[in-house]
Design a protein around this motif. Structure first.
Motif, short mmCIF file in Angstrom:
data_model
loop_
_atom_site.label_atom_id
_atom_site.label_comp_id
_atom_site.label_asym_id
_atom_site.label_seq_id
_atom_site.Cartn_x
_atom_site.Cartn_y
_atom_site.Cartn_z
N VAL A 35 0.83 -1.79 0.24
CA VAL A 35 -0.17 -0.16 0.37
C VAL A 35 1.03 1.11 -0.21
CG1 VAL A 35 -1.31 1.33 1.80
CG2 VAL A 35 -1.83 -1.43 1.39
N LEU A 36 0.67 2.16 -0.96
CA LEU A 36 1.63 3.54 -0.88
C LEU A 36 0.66 4.60 -0.15
CD1 LEU A 36 3.65 4.89 -2.29
CD2 LEU A 36 2.10 5.77 -3.94
N GLY A 37 1.56 4.74 0.86
CA GLY A 37 0.57 5.57 1.96
C GLY A 37 1.09 5.77 3.34
N TYR A 38 0.78 6.26 4.34
CA TYR A 38 1.25 6.77 5.72
C TYR A 38 0.77 6.02 6.74
CZ TYR A 38 1.86 10.73 2.27
OH TYR A 38 0.98 11.73 1.38
N LEU A 39 1.29 5.72 7.79
CA LEU A 39 1.65 4.97 8.95
C LEU A 39 1.33 6.84 10.09
CD1 LEU A 39 3.30 2.20 9.70
CD2 LEU A 39 1.63 2.23 9.77
N ARG A 40 -0.30 6.93 10.64
CA ARG A 40 0.34 7.74 11.70
C ARG A 40 -1.26 7.08 12.80
NH1 ARG A 40 -2.03 13.60 10.23
NH2 ARG A 40 -1.86 14.69 12.56
N ASP A 41 -0.15 7.19 14.09
CA ASP A 41 -0.58 7.49 15.05
C ASP A 41 -1.39 5.64 15.17
OD1 ASP A 41 -0.69 9.41 15.79
OD2 ASP A 41 -2.92 10.08 15.50
N ASP A 42 -0.77 4.65 14.77
CA ASP A 42 -0.77 3.50 14.87
C ASP A 42 -1.91 3.35 13.61
OD1 ASP A 42 0.85 2.97 16.64
OD2 ASP A 42 0.24 3.05 18.22
N GLU A 43 -1.77 3.47 12.72
CA GLU A 43 -2.79 3.52 12.05
C GLU A 43 -2.82 3.86 10.43
OE1 GLU A 43 -7.61 4.10 13.89
OE2 GLU A 43 -6.61 5.55 12.83
N LYS A 57 -0.75 -5.40 11.33
CA LYS A 57 -0.80 -5.68 10.07
C LYS A 57 0.30 -5.64 9.01
CE LYS A 57 -5.46 -6.73 10.52
NZ LYS A 57 -6.61 -6.70 10.46
N VAL A 58 1.38 -4.10 9.03
CA VAL A 58 2.31 -4.15 8.54
C VAL A 58 3.84 -4.54 9.37
CG1 VAL A 58 4.03 -2.12 7.86
CG2 VAL A 58 1.00 -1.88 8.16
N THR A 59 4.49 -5.25 8.02
CA THR A 59 5.56 -6.12 8.16
C THR A 59 6.78 -5.07 7.89
OG1 THR A 59 5.61 -7.09 6.30
CG2 THR A 59 4.40 -8.19 8.53
N HIS A 60 6.59 -4.55 6.84
CA HIS A 60 8.02 -3.54 6.08
C HIS A 60 7.57 -2.52 5.81
CE1 HIS A 60 9.60 -7.81 6.92
NE2 HIS A 60 10.53 -7.50 6.24
N PHE A 61 8.45 -1.15 5.29
CA PHE A 61 7.89 -0.28 4.50
C PHE A 61 9.46 -0.40 2.92
CE2 PHE A 61 10.68 1.12 8.16
CZ PHE A 61 11.43 2.47 7.56
N SER A 62 9.63 1.13 2.38
CA SER A 62 10.27 1.34 1.98
C SER A 62 10.61 2.86 1.47
CB SER A 62 10.54 0.18 0.10
OG SER A 62 11.63 0.96 -0.14
N GLU A 63 10.84 3.22 1.36
CA GLU A 63 11.12 4.67 0.47
C GLU A 63 10.83 4.89 -0.98
OE1 GLU A 63 14.26 6.76 2.15
OE2 GLU A 63 14.12 6.86 4.01
N VAL A 64 9.67 5.56 -1.39
CA VAL A 64 9.58 5.83 -2.75
C VAL A 64 10.03 7.22 -3.58
CG1 VAL A 64 7.54 6.42 -4.51
CG2 VAL A 64 7.16 4.60 -2.33
N ASN A 65 10.75 6.67 -4.34
CA ASN A 65 11.78 7.72 -5.08
C ASN A 65 11.05 7.96 -5.92
OD1 ASN A 65 14.07 7.66 -3.29
ND2 ASN A 65 14.40 6.04 -4.32
N GLY A 66 11.02 9.53 -6.42
CA GLY A 66 10.74 10.44 -7.33
C GLY A 66 11.28 10.12 -8.85
N PRO A 67 10.57 10.57 -9.65
CA PRO A 67 11.19 10.37 -10.99
C PRO A 67 13.11 11.53 -10.71
CG PRO A 67 9.51 11.54 -11.53
CD PRO A 67 9.46 11.28 -10.15
N GLY A 68 13.40 10.65 -11.37
CA GLY A 68 15.05 11.78 -11.59
C GLY A 68 16.52 11.37 -11.91
N SER A 69 17.35 11.28 -11.60
CA SER A 69 18.51 10.82 -11.20
C SER A 69 19.19 8.92 -11.07
CB SER A 69 19.79 11.53 -11.25
OG SER A 69 19.88 11.97 -9.60
N ASN A 70 17.77 8.74 -10.00
CA ASN A 70 17.91 7.44 -9.52
C ASN A 70 17.30 6.66 -10.24
OD1 ASN A 70 15.60 8.97 -9.07
ND2 ASN A 70 15.57 7.81 -7.05
N VAL A 71 17.22 6.94 -11.51
CA VAL A 71 16.54 5.97 -12.69
C VAL A 71 17.48 5.33 -13.26
CG1 VAL A 71 14.57 5.79 -14.91
CG2 VAL A 71 14.43 7.39 -13.26
#
Length: 87
Positions: A35-43, A57-71
Motif C-alpha cells: 500500500v502506498l500511504g502513511y502510518l499515523r497514530d498506529d493506523e 498488520k504492516v511488516t515492512h516499508f520502503s521509501e518511494v523515490n520520484g523520477p530523477g537521476s536515480n532511474v
C-alpha cells in the motif's frame, strides 16, 4: 528495485510539525500486499488518507523515490554487472 526495511525501523514523522505534505511510503502487509500511504497514530492510511488497517498488520516499508537521476536503465545496469571483475 525496492529496498524493504523492517517496520520496526520506521520512525513516524511529527505530523503537527511536518503537516501532511510528506511523500507517501510503500508499506507491506503480509496478507494483502503493498500500500502506498502513511502510518499515523498506529493506523495505516493510503496516499489519499483513507483508512486501510491497523499498523500492526504492516511488516515492512520502503521509501518511494520520484523520477530523477536515480532511474536506471536495466539493460545498461545488467551489461555493467555481467562483466568479469578486473584481475
Amino acid at each position: 528495485m525496492i529496498h524493504w526495511k523492517p517496520v520496526d525501523e520506521y520512525i513516524e514523522p511529527n505530523w503537527l510539525k511536518e503537516g501532511t505534505e510528506l511523500p507517501p511510503q510503500l508499506f507491506w502487509r503480509t496478507k494483502k500486499g503493498a500500500v502506498l500511504g502513511y502510518l499515523r497514530d498506529d493506523e495505516l492510511f493510503d496516499w489519499k488518507w483513507v483508512y486501510v488497517c491497523d499498523a500492526n498488520k504492516v511488516t515492512h516499508f520502503s521509501e518511494v523515490n520520484g523520477p530523477g537521476s536515480n532511474v536506471v536503465d536495466l539493460e545498461t545496469y545488467r551489461a555493467g554487472h555481467d562483466a568479469e571483475p578486473d584481475a
